[in-house]
Design a protein around this motif. Structure first.
Motif, PDB file in Angstrom:
ATOM      1  N   TYR A 182      60.250  36.647  85.352  1.00 18.22           N
ATOM      2  CA  TYR A 182      58.888  36.822  85.480  1.00 18.22           C
ATOM      3  C   TYR A 182      58.100  35.972  85.953  1.00 18.22           C
ATOM      4  CZ  TYR A 182      54.407  38.860  83.887  1.00 18.22           C
ATOM      5  OH  TYR A 182      53.026  39.027  83.743  1.00 18.22           O
ATOM      6  N   HIS A 183      58.455  34.686  85.387  1.00 18.69           N
ATOM      7  CA  HIS A 183      57.636  33.366  85.954  1.00 18.69           C
ATOM      8  C   HIS A 183      57.989  33.331  87.433  1.00 18.69           C
ATOM      9  CE1 HIS A 183      56.097  29.661  86.209  1.00 18.69           C
ATOM     10  NE2 HIS A 183      57.107  28.995  86.499  1.00 18.69           N
ATOM     11  N   GLY A 184      59.264  33.401  87.890  1.00 17.93           N
ATOM     12  CA  GLY A 184      59.305  33.274  89.344  1.00 17.93           C
ATOM     13  C   GLY A 184      58.862  33.963  90.458  1.00 17.93           C
ATOM     14  N   ILE A 185      58.700  35.342  89.974  1.00 19.64           N
ATOM     15  CA  ILE A 185      57.819  36.415  90.765  1.00 19.64           C
ATOM     16  C   ILE A 185      56.473  36.296  90.746  1.00 19.64           C
ATOM     17  CG2 ILE A 185      57.442  38.947  90.763  1.00 19.64           C
ATOM     18  CD1 ILE A 185      60.497  39.483  89.836  1.00 19.64           C
ATOM     19  N   HIS A 186      55.981  35.746  89.361  1.00 14.05           N
ATOM     20  CA  HIS A 186      54.517  35.670  89.276  1.00 14.05           C
ATOM     21  C   HIS A 186      53.825  34.612  90.123  1.00 14.05           C
ATOM     22  CE1 HIS A 186      50.705  34.674  87.607  1.00 14.05           C
ATOM     23  NE2 HIS A 186      50.545  36.196  87.292  1.00 14.05           N
ATOM     24  N   ARG A 187      54.768  33.554  90.120  1.00 12.09           N
ATOM     25  CA  ARG A 187      54.276  32.238  90.685  1.00 12.09           C
ATOM     26  C   ARG A 187      54.307  32.317  92.440  1.00 12.09           C
ATOM     27  NH1 ARG A 187      58.085  29.164  92.464  1.00 12.09           N
ATOM     28  NH2 ARG A 187      59.590  29.621  90.722  1.00 12.09           N
ATOM     29  N   ASN A 188      55.329  33.174  92.605  1.00 13.14           N
ATOM     30  CA  ASN A 188      55.224  33.253  94.168  1.00 13.14           C
ATOM     31  C   ASN A 188      54.390  34.618  94.616  1.00 13.14           C
ATOM     32  OD1 ASN A 188      57.365  31.743  95.812  1.00 13.14           O
ATOM     33  ND2 ASN A 188      58.516  32.577  93.886  1.00 13.14           N
ATOM     34  N   VAL A 189      53.991  35.528  93.955  1.00 11.72           N
ATOM     35  CA  VAL A 189      52.858  36.369  94.230  1.00 11.72           C
ATOM     36  C   VAL A 189      51.637  35.717  94.316  1.00 11.72           C
ATOM     37  CG1 VAL A 189      51.622  38.487  93.206  1.00 11.72           C
ATOM     38  CG2 VAL A 189      54.269  38.530  93.243  1.00 11.72           C
ATOM     39  N   MET A 190      51.505  34.983  93.458  1.00  9.14           N
ATOM     40  CA  MET A 190      49.944  34.382  93.496  1.00  9.14           C
ATOM     41  C   MET A 190      50.010  33.408  94.576  1.00  9.14           C
ATOM     42  SD  MET A 190      48.869  35.769  91.174  1.00  9.14           S
ATOM     43  CE  MET A 190      47.121  35.019  91.013  1.00  9.14           C
ATOM     44  N   ARG A 191      50.788  32.650  95.071  1.00  8.42           N
ATOM     45  CA  ARG A 191      50.790  31.857  96.284  1.00  8.42           C
ATOM     46  C   ARG A 191      50.897  32.699  97.437  1.00  8.42           C
ATOM     47  NH1 ARG A 191      55.583  30.285  96.086  1.00  8.42           N
ATOM     48  NH2 ARG A 191      56.225  31.403  98.059  1.00  8.42           N
ATOM     49  N   GLU A 192      51.497  33.855  97.518  1.00  7.31           N
ATOM     50  CA  GLU A 192      51.595  34.682  98.809  1.00  7.31           C
ATOM     51  C   GLU A 192      50.588  35.353  99.060  1.00  7.31           C
ATOM     52  OE1 GLU A 192      54.036  34.273 101.218  1.00  7.31           O
ATOM     53  OE2 GLU A 192      55.056  32.732 100.430  1.00  7.31           O
ATOM     54  N   SER A 193      49.818  36.283  97.955  1.00  5.42           N
ATOM     55  CA  SER A 193      48.903  37.003  98.208  1.00  5.42           C
ATOM     56  C   SER A 193      47.962  37.170  97.139  1.00  5.42           C
ATOM     57  CB  SER A 193      49.558  38.565  98.064  1.00  5.42           C
ATOM     58  OG  SER A 193      49.990  38.927  96.964  1.00  5.42           O
ATOM     59  N   SER A 194      47.674  36.374  96.196  1.00  5.49           N
ATOM     60  CA  SER A 194      46.898  36.292  94.937  1.00  5.49           C
ATOM     61  C   SER A 194      46.893  37.626  94.341  1.00  5.49           C
ATOM     62  CB  SER A 194      45.468  36.045  95.385  1.00  5.49           C
ATOM     63  OG  SER A 194      45.385  34.692  96.094  1.00  5.49           O
ATOM     64  N   GLY A 195      47.984  38.312  94.157  1.00  5.01           N
ATOM     65  CA  GLY A 195      47.925  39.534  93.694  1.00  5.01           C
ATOM     66  C   GLY A 195      47.455  40.899  94.194  1.00  5.01           C
ATOM     67  N   ASN A 196      47.272  40.762  95.428  1.00  2.00           N
ATOM     68  CA  ASN A 196      46.806  42.043  96.282  1.00  2.00           C
ATOM     69  C   ASN A 196      47.762  42.667  96.875  1.00  2.00           C
ATOM     70  OD1 ASN A 196      45.450  43.681  97.948  1.00  2.00           O
ATOM     71  ND2 ASN A 196      44.335  42.023  99.048  1.00  2.00           N
ATOM     72  N   PRO A 197      48.272  43.564  96.629  1.00  2.00           N
ATOM     73  CA  PRO A 197      49.252  44.657  97.249  1.00  2.00           C
ATOM     74  C   PRO A 197      49.121  44.922  98.456  1.00  2.00           C
ATOM     75  CG  PRO A 197      48.471  46.000  95.467  1.00  2.00           C
ATOM     76  CD  PRO A 197      47.943  44.545  95.416  1.00  2.00           C
ATOM     77  N   GLY A 255      69.626  32.387  96.539  1.00  2.00           N
ATOM     78  CA  GLY A 255      70.358  32.494  95.330  1.00  2.00           C
ATOM     79  C   GLY A 255      69.572  33.307  94.189  1.00  2.00           C
ATOM     80  N   SER A 256      68.000  33.094  94.360  1.00  5.25           N
ATOM     81  CA  SER A 256      67.141  33.953  93.512  1.00  5.25           C
ATOM     82  C   SER A 256      65.885  33.492  93.853  1.00  5.25           C
ATOM     83  CB  SER A 256      67.306  33.317  92.009  1.00  5.25           C
ATOM     84  OG  SER A 256      66.291  33.650  91.197  1.00  5.25           O
ATOM     85  N   ILE A 257      64.788  34.446  93.809  1.00  2.00           N
ATOM     86  CA  ILE A 257      63.483  34.465  93.875  1.00  2.00           C
ATOM     87  C   ILE A 257      62.805  33.099  93.176  1.00  2.00           C
ATOM     88  CG2 ILE A 257      62.524  35.976  92.026  1.00  2.00           C
ATOM     89  CD1 ILE A 257      61.160  35.624  95.606  1.00  2.00           C
ATOM     90  N   ASP A 258      63.716  32.604  91.837  1.00  6.24           N
ATOM     91  CA  ASP A 258      63.016  31.743  91.118  1.00  6.24           C
ATOM     92  C   ASP A 258      63.467  30.249  91.792  1.00  6.24           C
ATOM     93  OD1 ASP A 258      62.645  33.457  89.101  1.00  6.24           O
ATOM     94  OD2 ASP A 258      64.468  32.907  87.876  1.00  6.24           O
ATOM     95  N   ASN A 259      63.973  30.426  92.884  1.00  6.74           N
ATOM     96  CA  ASN A 259      64.365  29.120  93.792  1.00  6.74           C
ATOM     97  C   ASN A 259      63.310  28.947  94.930  1.00  6.74           C
ATOM     98  OD1 ASN A 259      66.564  28.484  92.132  1.00  6.74           O
ATOM     99  ND2 ASN A 259      68.101  29.696  93.502  1.00  6.74           N
ATOM    100  N   VAL A 260      62.418  29.802  95.076  1.00  4.15           N
ATOM    101  CA  VAL A 260      61.687  29.858  96.128  1.00  4.15           C
ATOM    102  C   VAL A 260      60.247  29.172  95.601  1.00  4.15           C
ATOM    103  CG1 VAL A 260      60.112  31.097  97.782  1.00  4.15           C
ATOM    104  CG2 VAL A 260      62.654  32.111  97.273  1.00  4.15           C
ATOM    105  N   ASN A 261      59.723  28.274  96.179  1.00  5.03           N
ATOM    106  CA  ASN A 261      58.780  27.521  95.926  1.00  5.03           C
ATOM    107  C   ASN A 261      57.569  27.061  96.993  1.00  5.03           C
ATOM    108  OD1 ASN A 261      59.435  26.601  93.052  1.00  5.03           O
ATOM    109  ND2 ASN A 261      61.116  25.937  94.186  1.00  5.03           N
ATOM    110  N   GLY A 262      58.103  28.060  98.024  1.00  7.17           N
ATOM    111  CA  GLY A 262      56.934  27.758  99.204  1.00  7.17           C
ATOM    112  C   GLY A 262      57.231  28.702 100.189  1.00  7.17           C
ATOM    113  N   PRO A 263      56.772  28.722 101.284  1.00  4.48           N
ATOM    114  CA  PRO A 263      56.872  29.857 102.327  1.00  4.48           C
ATOM    115  C   PRO A 263      58.508  30.001 102.579  1.00  4.48           C
ATOM    116  CG  PRO A 263      55.385  28.244 103.206  1.00  4.48           C
ATOM    117  CD  PRO A 263      55.898  27.657 102.038  1.00  4.48           C
ATOM    118  N   TYR A 264      58.723  31.276 102.574  1.00  3.56           N
ATOM    119  CA  TYR A 264      60.089  31.526 102.904  1.00  3.56           C
ATOM    120  C   TYR A 264      60.501  32.629 103.726  1.00  3.56           C
ATOM    121  CZ  TYR A 264      59.196  35.681  99.907  1.00  3.56           C
ATOM    122  OH  TYR A 264      58.436  37.036  99.488  1.00  3.56           O
TER     123      TYR A 264
END
Length: 264
Positions: A182-197, A255-264
């Motif tokens: 959950y944390h890995g997905i939420h963190r990347n969503v907020m960086r990429e789109s601020s939660g806007n689908p 390996g996992s979305i949890d390992n993504v911490n920037g543009p991918y």
């Protein structure tokens, strides 16, 4: 008068009874033999004897032995394979053919063909479908569909907001064997789109190439098609479909979305 020097053979009244065995190619028949005592044996009478069934040329009687399908040269069941088509991904192939273990099992079984990167499969590549439930025919597919129906009936309902979308995506990811938290997905969503689908990036290099990034995790169309997870909508703006496709891509690449911490 008898001629001189010729003697009459004396016939005895008692009979000596003997037995002779007539060979019949391995099976013996005992035949009574009459002979005059003290005289040569009489010729054996001709007794017709049926030849034993399935007798070999050596005279040995052999029993009929059932021959298995393998011994008779029956064709062995061919191993199921799939030919990769343009736009395919291991996840999509595994889901379509109900492979137990998902894309990971498919990759392990075909590592020698695919190579070190499971995301790089090419049209025309032959992939073994070991563990596919559908190989047994329609019955296997029917049972799989029945299980899926029962699973959907038990699936919990999720709220129509970012929290609900992530939780629903995580349920699907667990079913498909896609890693992520959950944390890995939420963190990347907020960086990429601020939660806007409905977010679309129309200014970066992807946009200049004609494939702008879309949705919660900013996925371009070719990546979405390649890593789309069966059972979700085929729409990059759908929140759950976008999250699962992005997480699937990240699993293959990092390996996992949890390992993504920037543009991918």
């Amino acid at each position: 008068m008898r001629e001189k020097g010729k003697h009459r053979r004396i016939r005895k009244s008692g009979l000596a009874r003997g037995f002779a065995a007539a060979g019949t190619g391995g099976a013996a028949i005992v035949i009574p033999l009459l002979a005059s005592s003290g005289a040569q044996a009489a010729a054996l009478p001709h007794v017709p004897v049926a030849a034993p069934a399935l007798a070999a040329s050596t005279g040995t009687v052999r029993a009929a032995v059932p021959v298995s399908a393998h011994q008779s040269g029956a064709a062995k069941a061919t191993e199921a394979t799939y030919t990769v088509k343009l736009g395919d991904s291991l996840t999509e192939i595994a889901g379509r053919h109900h492979v137990k273990g998902g894309w990971q099992r498919l990759y392990e079984e075909n590592r020698s063909v695919i190579g070190g990167d499971p995301s790089l499969i090419h049209p025309g590549m032959k992939i073994k479908l070991d563990g596919a439930e559908g190989k047994a025919g329609g019955t296997g597919r029917a049972k799989t569909n029945e299980r899926a129906a029962r699973s959907s009936e038990r699936a919990p309902s999720h709220t129509s907001n970012l929290d609900g979308w992530i939780r629903e995506a995580l349920d699907i990811m667990r079913r498909e064997g896609i890693p992520g938290s959950y944390h890995g997905i939420h963190r990347n969503v907020m960086r990429e789109s601020s939660g806007n689908p409905h977010a679309v990036n129309n200014w970066d290099s992807n946009a200049r190439k004609g494939t702008p990034s879309k949705g919660l995790l900013q996925v371009i169309d070719p990546t979405f098609r390649a890593y789309h997870v069966p059972g979700t909508k085929f729409d990059p703006h759908d929140p759950v479909a976008n999250i699962t496709a992005a997480a699937n891509y990240a699993a293959h690449r990092y390996g996992s979305i949890d390992n993504v911490n920037g543009p991918y």
